[in-house]
Design an enzyme around this catalytic site. Structure first.
Site, PDB file in Angstrom:
ATOM      1  N   ARG A 112     -18.482 -30.471  27.103  1.00 41.08           N
ATOM      2  CA  ARG A 112     -19.030 -30.576  28.392  1.00 41.08           C
ATOM      3  C   ARG A 112     -19.373 -32.180  28.333  1.00 41.08           C
ATOM      4  O   ARG A 112     -18.782 -32.792  29.858  1.00 41.08           O
ATOM      5  CB  ARG A 112     -20.892 -30.632  28.055  1.00 41.08           C
ATOM      6  CG  ARG A 112     -20.995 -29.194  28.075  1.00 41.08           C
ATOM      7  CD  ARG A 112     -22.485 -29.174  26.855  1.00 41.08           C
ATOM      8  NE  ARG A 112     -23.724 -29.531  27.872  1.00 41.08           N
ATOM      9  CZ  ARG A 112     -24.916 -29.981  27.306  1.00 41.08           C
ATOM     10  NH1 ARG A 112     -24.863 -29.461  25.762  1.00 41.08           N
ATOM     11  NH2 ARG A 112     -25.248 -31.180  27.110  1.00 41.08           N
ATOM     12  N   LYS A 140     -31.912 -37.075  31.765  1.00 40.92           N
ATOM     13  CA  LYS A 140     -31.783 -36.799  32.849  1.00 40.92           C
ATOM     14  C   LYS A 140     -33.678 -36.602  33.387  1.00 40.92           C
ATOM     15  O   LYS A 140     -34.377 -37.103  32.953  1.00 40.92           O
ATOM     16  CB  LYS A 140     -30.985 -36.535  33.876  1.00 40.92           C
ATOM     17  CG  LYS A 140     -29.616 -37.545  33.189  1.00 40.92           C
ATOM     18  CD  LYS A 140     -28.360 -36.236  34.655  1.00 40.92           C
ATOM     19  CE  LYS A 140     -28.433 -34.760  33.749  1.00 40.92           C
ATOM     20  NZ  LYS A 140     -27.752 -34.632  32.308  1.00 40.92           N
TER      21      LYS A 140
HETATM   22  P1  AP5 Z   1     -32.498 -34.998  27.957  1.00 40.86           P
HETATM   23  O1  AP5 Z   1     -33.506 -35.413  29.022  1.00 40.86           O
HETATM   24  O2  AP5 Z   1     -32.239 -33.630  28.006  1.00 40.86           O
HETATM   25  O3  AP5 Z   1     -31.053 -34.971  28.543  1.00 40.86           O
HETATM   26  P2  AP5 Z   1     -30.127 -34.662  29.710  1.00 40.86           P
HETATM   27  O4  AP5 Z   1     -29.747 -35.881  30.660  1.00 40.86           O
HETATM   28  O5  AP5 Z   1     -31.254 -33.834  30.768  1.00 40.86           O
HETATM   29  O6  AP5 Z   1     -29.115 -34.169  28.629  1.00 40.86           O
HETATM   30  P3  AP5 Z   1     -28.617 -32.035  29.566  1.00 40.86           P
HETATM   31  O7  AP5 Z   1     -27.975 -32.041  28.056  1.00 40.86           O
HETATM   32  O8  AP5 Z   1     -29.820 -31.617  29.752  1.00 40.86           O
HETATM   33  O9  AP5 Z   1     -27.636 -32.722  30.691  1.00 40.86           O
HETATM   34  P4  AP5 Z   1     -26.583 -31.761  30.631  1.00 40.86           P
HETATM   35  O10 AP5 Z   1     -26.254 -32.302  32.374  1.00 40.86           O
HETATM   36  O11 AP5 Z   1     -25.677 -31.328  30.045  1.00 40.86           O
HETATM   37  O12 AP5 Z   1     -27.178 -30.280  31.235  1.00 40.86           O
HETATM   38  P5  AP5 Z   1     -28.033 -29.183  32.277  1.00 40.86           P
HETATM   39  O13 AP5 Z   1     -28.884 -28.200  31.567  1.00 40.86           O
HETATM   40  O14 AP5 Z   1     -27.769 -29.887  33.103  1.00 40.86           O
HETATM   41  O15 AP5 Z   1     -32.699 -35.679  26.673  1.00 40.86           O
HETATM   42  C1  AP5 Z   1     -31.724 -35.336  25.601  1.00 40.86           C
HETATM   43  C2  AP5 Z   1     -32.333 -35.592  24.596  1.00 40.86           C
HETATM   44  O16 AP5 Z   1     -32.059 -37.051  24.013  1.00 40.86           O
HETATM   45  C3  AP5 Z   1     -33.374 -35.294  24.095  1.00 40.86           C
HETATM   46  O17 AP5 Z   1     -33.959 -34.768  22.590  1.00 40.86           O
HETATM   47  C4  AP5 Z   1     -34.547 -36.732  24.500  1.00 40.86           C
HETATM   48  O18 AP5 Z   1     -35.255 -35.948  23.852  1.00 40.86           O
HETATM   49  C5  AP5 Z   1     -33.797 -37.591  24.040  1.00 40.86           C
HETATM   50  N1  AP5 Z   1     -34.020 -38.592  24.209  1.00 40.86           N
HETATM   51  C6  AP5 Z   1     -33.947 -38.660  25.828  1.00 40.86           C
HETATM   52  N2  AP5 Z   1     -33.995 -39.922  25.649  1.00 40.86           N
HETATM   53  C7  AP5 Z   1     -34.215 -40.745  25.146  1.00 40.86           C
HETATM   54  C8  AP5 Z   1     -33.867 -42.285  24.485  1.00 40.86           C
HETATM   55  N3  AP5 Z   1     -34.394 -43.159  25.404  1.00 40.86           N
HETATM   56  N4  AP5 Z   1     -33.824 -42.509  23.209  1.00 40.86           N
HETATM   57  C9  AP5 Z   1     -33.522 -41.741  21.795  1.00 40.86           C
HETATM   58  N5  AP5 Z   1     -33.531 -40.395  22.689  1.00 40.86           N
HETATM   59  C10 AP5 Z   1     -33.957 -40.191  23.758  1.00 40.86           C
HETATM   60  O19 AP5 Z   1     -26.533 -28.449  32.522  1.00 40.86           O
HETATM   61  C11 AP5 Z   1     -25.856 -27.202  31.163  1.00 40.86           C
HETATM   62  C12 AP5 Z   1     -25.043 -26.585  32.120  1.00 40.86           C
HETATM   63  O20 AP5 Z   1     -25.544 -25.915  32.915  1.00 40.86           O
HETATM   64  C13 AP5 Z   1     -23.755 -27.195  32.508  1.00 40.86           C
HETATM   65  O21 AP5 Z   1     -22.785 -27.331  31.061  1.00 40.86           O
HETATM   66  C14 AP5 Z   1     -23.421 -25.847  33.098  1.00 40.86           C
HETATM   67  O22 AP5 Z   1     -22.456 -25.323  32.388  1.00 40.86           O
HETATM   68  C15 AP5 Z   1     -24.164 -25.301  33.616  1.00 40.86           C
HETATM   69  N6  AP5 Z   1     -24.753 -26.360  35.257  1.00 40.86           N
HETATM   70  C16 AP5 Z   1     -25.803 -26.376  35.581  1.00 40.86           C
HETATM   71  N7  AP5 Z   1     -26.154 -27.581  36.297  1.00 40.86           N
HETATM   72  C17 AP5 Z   1     -24.397 -27.853  36.970  1.00 40.86           C
HETATM   73  C18 AP5 Z   1     -24.245 -27.474  38.705  1.00 40.86           C
HETATM   74  N8  AP5 Z   1     -24.592 -28.187  39.180  1.00 40.86           N
HETATM   75  N9  AP5 Z   1     -23.019 -27.175  38.221  1.00 40.86           N
HETATM   76  C19 AP5 Z   1     -22.537 -26.227  37.655  1.00 40.86           C
HETATM   77  N10 AP5 Z   1     -22.803 -26.007  36.578  1.00 40.86           N
HETATM   78  C20 AP5 Z   1     -23.770 -26.856  36.326  1.00 40.86           C
END
Ligand code: AP5
Ligand code: MG
Length: 215
Positions: A171, A13
């Site tokens: 997660r 994402k």
């Molecule tokens: P990346 O683009 O970073 O993936 P992502 O989908 O953004 O994954 P996240 O881990 O950020 O998602 P998340 O939903 O768990 O975390 P968030 O920060 O929202 O890509 C991942 C990796 O893959 C990278 O190394 C990239 O280079 C690689 N990659 C990408 N595309 C690729 C491809 N095509 N091929 C190979 N490699 C690839 O949330 C974190 C925490 O915050 C939550 O657990 C929660 O505690 C809190 N939180 C956040 N939002 C909320 C909410 N709305 N409500 C309550 N708690 C919340």
């Protein structure tokens, strides 16, 4: 373009959102990034959120809803926005709909990026981010030229605290139980689009743009 990006942890994402910002000139609103900044800055919000995030659970709805509302009211969102990692459950999605109605900027699309679980695990355990400019790398798929050093700015790379294997498992469970049902929620509203998020980052970006532009 007024968009929600849906997808499991590690689906890409954030990676795709950064490319959408460049192409469409609209801001990314990542609740995860906002919360991590609050943790890094040591604010009261950050202190309260850190333990919850490190366990892989969701922070309280009210906390993220207030953050998002404040951000959506800023001028740069008038031409559109990309919500990344929000909403995370049905209660957040329902409140978001009401909020957007009130602001006169309802969603046009919810785009789901679907990736098999084995790929997610590798993407998350391999992710590294620059402390300075936030450029993302992956030690398996897109490593930096020099270990732990950012190619772009020379900054030091770090691993997110929630990218430990145990937390990743939690997660993914939280995603299945609380966030995956949103596909149905947006499907029923007729605004859901889905793509397979497997392939190179550029290949996926082409699919994302084609889906959003209705091609
Ligand atoms: P990346 O683009 O970073 O993936 P992502 O989908 O953004 O994954 P996240 O881990 O950020 O998602 P998340 O939903 O768990 O975390 P968030 O920060 O929202 O890509 C991942 C990796 O893959 C990278 O190394 C990239 O280079 C690689 N990659 C990408 N595309 C690729 C491809 N095509 N091929 C190979 N490699 C690839 O949330 C974190 C925490 O915050 C939550 O657990 C929660 O505690 C809190 N939180 C956040 N939002 C909320 C909410 N709305 N409500 C309550 N708690 C919340
Ligand atoms: Mg992300």
């Amino acid at each position: 373009m007024r968009l929600v990006l849906l997808g499991a942890p590690g689906a890409g994402k954030g990676t795709q959102a950064k490319m959408l910002i460049e192409k469409y000139g609209i801001p990314q609103i990542s609740t995860g990034d906002i919360l991590r900044k609050a943790v890094a800055d040591g604010t009261p919000l950050g202190k309260a959120a850190k333990a919850v995030m490190d366990r892989g659970e969701l922070v309280p709805d009210k906390v993220v809803l207030d953050l998002v509302e404040e951000r959506l009211k800023q001028d740069d969102c008038k031409k559109g926005y990309i919500l990344d990692g929000f909403p995370r459950n049905t209660a957040q999605a329902e409140t978001l709909d009401k909020m957007l109605q009130g602001l006169g900027m309802p969603l046009d699309s919810a785009l789901s990026v679907d990736v098999p679980k084995d790929d997610l695990l590798k993407r998350l355990t391999g992710r590294r981010t620059c402390k300075n400019c936030q450029q993302m790398y992956n030690i398996y798929f897109s490593p930096p030229k020099k270990d732990n050093v950012c190619d772009k700015c020379g900054g030091e790379l770090f691993q997110r605290d929630d990218d430990k294997e145990e937390t990743i498992k939690k997660r993914l469970d939280v995603y299945e139980a609380q966030t995956a049902p949103l596909m149905d929620y947006y499907g029923k509203k007729g605004i859901l689009k889905s793509i397979q998020g497997v392939g190179t980052i550029d290949e996926i970006f082409n699919k994302v743009c084609a889906a959003l532009e209705g091609k």
